[in-house]
Design an enzyme around this catalytic site. Structure first.
Site, PDB file in Angstrom:
ATOM      1  CB  ALA A  72      41.436  14.724  75.947  1.00 16.94           C
ATOM      2  CB  THR A  73      45.453  10.686  74.804  1.00 15.28           C
ATOM      3  OG1 THR A  73      44.241  10.236  74.736  1.00 15.28           O
ATOM      4  CG2 THR A  73      46.387  10.318  74.490  1.00 15.28           C
ATOM      5  CG  ASN A 140      35.660   8.214  80.894  1.00 14.92           C
ATOM      6  OD1 ASN A 140      36.386   8.219  81.136  1.00 14.92           O
ATOM      7  ND2 ASN A 140      35.771   6.456  79.555  1.00 14.92           N
ATOM      8  CD  GLN A 168      32.571  12.153  78.091  1.00 20.60           C
ATOM      9  OE1 GLN A 168      31.872  11.872  77.402  1.00 20.60           O
ATOM     10  NE2 GLN A 168      33.508  11.322  77.438  1.00 20.60           N
ATOM     11  CB  SER A 184      38.752  15.218  73.182  1.00 19.68           C
ATOM     12  OG  SER A 184      38.860  14.198  71.742  1.00 19.68           O
ATOM     13  CG  HIS A 186      35.723  12.923  69.471  1.00 20.49           C
ATOM     14  ND1 HIS A 186      35.814  12.179  69.705  1.00 20.49           N
ATOM     15  CD2 HIS A 186      37.124  12.558  69.561  1.00 20.49           C
ATOM     16  CE1 HIS A 186      35.748  10.970  70.216  1.00 20.49           C
ATOM     17  NE2 HIS A 186      37.173  11.898  70.624  1.00 20.49           N
ATOM     18  CB  THR A 222      52.541  22.150  61.158  1.00 13.97           C
ATOM     19  OG1 THR A 222      53.594  22.301  59.974  1.00 13.97           O
ATOM     20  CG2 THR A 222      51.666  22.759  60.261  1.00 13.97           C
ATOM     21  CB  CYS A 304      39.725   4.205  75.425  1.00 11.93           C
ATOM     22  SG  CYS A 304      39.911   5.516  75.152  1.00 11.93           S
TER      23      CYS A 304
END
Length: 358
Positions: A72-73, A140, A168, A184, A186, A222, A304
């Site tokens: 996501a970043t 989050n 989220q 994201s 994960h 890639t 974070c």
């Protein structure tokens, strides 16, 4: 160990792990091909990527395309930097640093205030030259659900684009309309290292990472068939068990609220994703608490910001003092959490807090 830190990351779904394995072949295998190669193994890998793209797209609004990223970043950077340079980026005071820091670095920025209940309402003005408004769907740190439908409408009224951080929210609640949406893998039981930016049809972005232009000329590099296949399988599982997962989380929430009834809840109890319980106790030494309850995995705030020593910018934005923010903990739970784990964790955390004389 009891894992209660679902906002930081989620356990990998078995379906995601299984989907990844065929693309991790060594010598003699057929699944390690480059998805951008023209030969048979490359075409097979590309087909796996495109299947996953469809699986991920199924949980997004209609009328957009999926651009795979490293997470996501990167997706948020592409959205903010690639959507223009002239004008102000307005973002809520409780956005993830991937939005706030990027908006500040990209040019003029403006912070939207947030109420004590943790919501960023539209009863506030944005600068006349605002080109992009950024409001996340689910926070989050405190789990509050933002009025993104209204913010998307306000963006249109101000001739601005709307970017939603749905990290989220994806796979948990229905995503609302936007011009761009970042996720994201994960955070919904997929692997780390892969995410996506959903881009509304008709919206042209500029690439910010130059190279081969593998993803629609917007993102070079890639692609990893294994990571993307895992993301796709996790998305499909989330789609299939959407209602079941939500009901399970509500059950866990109701139990946790009773077990921590003498703690103060941070943020709204209603307008929130109920897999996030952010609570505080007056005078609590969170560092000591985490040391005393080492077999329960929970957070003192956003992952974070862990270890920074700074109070949470989210808790500060909703009006908490430094002392109150530093006496707060976040418990996150979801699909693979059991009621027994909630009860055992609560017993240990409450006992440790009481040992501090609280």
């Amino acid at each position: 160990m009891i894992y209660l830190d679902y906002q930081a990351t989620t356990p990998l779904a078995p379906e995601a792990r299984d989907a990844m394995l065929r693309w991790l072949d060594g010598p003699g295998g057929t699944g390690f091909g480059n998805p951008h190669s023209a030969h048979r193994m490359g075409r097979q890998a590309k087909a796996g990527v495109e299947l996953a793209r469809d699986q991920v797209a199924a949980l997004f609004p209609a009328g957009g395309k999926i651009v795979f990223t490293s997470g996501a970043t990167e997706a948020l950077n592409l959205a903010i930097r690639g959507s223009g340079r002239d004008g102000t980026v307005s973002y809520s005071a409780i956005e993830h640093s991937a939005v706030g820091d990027t908006a500040q670095a990209a040019g003029p920025s403006h912070v939207l205030n947030v109420a004590k209940d943790g919501q960023c309402n539209t009863r506030q003005d944005v600068p006349d030259d605002t080109r992009l408004i950024c409001v996340m769907q689910v926070n989050n740190e405190i789990g509050t659900i933002q009025p993104t439908i209204e913010w998307y409408r306000k963006a249109k009224e101000n001739n601005a684009l709307f970017l939603c951080d749905a990290v989220q929210a994806y796979g948990r609640i229905e995503l609302t309309g936007a011009d761009m949406i970042a996720i994201s893998a994960h955070k919904f039981h997929g692997p780390k290292g892969v995410g996506a930016l959903w881009v509304r049809d008709g919206l042209d972005l500029e690439e910010v990472q130059t190279g081969g232009g593998q993803e629609f000329g917007l993102r070079s590099g890639t692609l990893s068939p294994a990571l993307i296949a895992g993301m796709g399988a996790a998305a499909q599982r989330a789609n299939e068990t959407f209602d079941q997962d939500a009901e399970h989380v509500r059950t866990l929430w109701n139990s946790a609220r009773e077990l921590f009834d003498d703690w103060t809840l941070n943020g709204s109890a209603e307008a929130r994703w109920h897999g996030n319980l952010n609570i505080r106790r007056e005078g609590l030494d969170v560092g000591r608490l985490m040391s005393d309850v080492r077999d329960v995995m929970f957070s003192a705030g956003s992952a974070c910001a862990s270890g920074s020593g700074r109070p949470s910018h989210v808790l500060k934005a909703i009006g908490l003092s430094d002392k109150q923010a530093k006496s707060s903990i976040r418990l996150g739970f979801g699909r693979y959490t059991t009621l027994d784990e909630i009860e055992e964790a609560a017993a240990k955390i409450n006992a440790a807090a009481e040992a501090q004389g609280l």
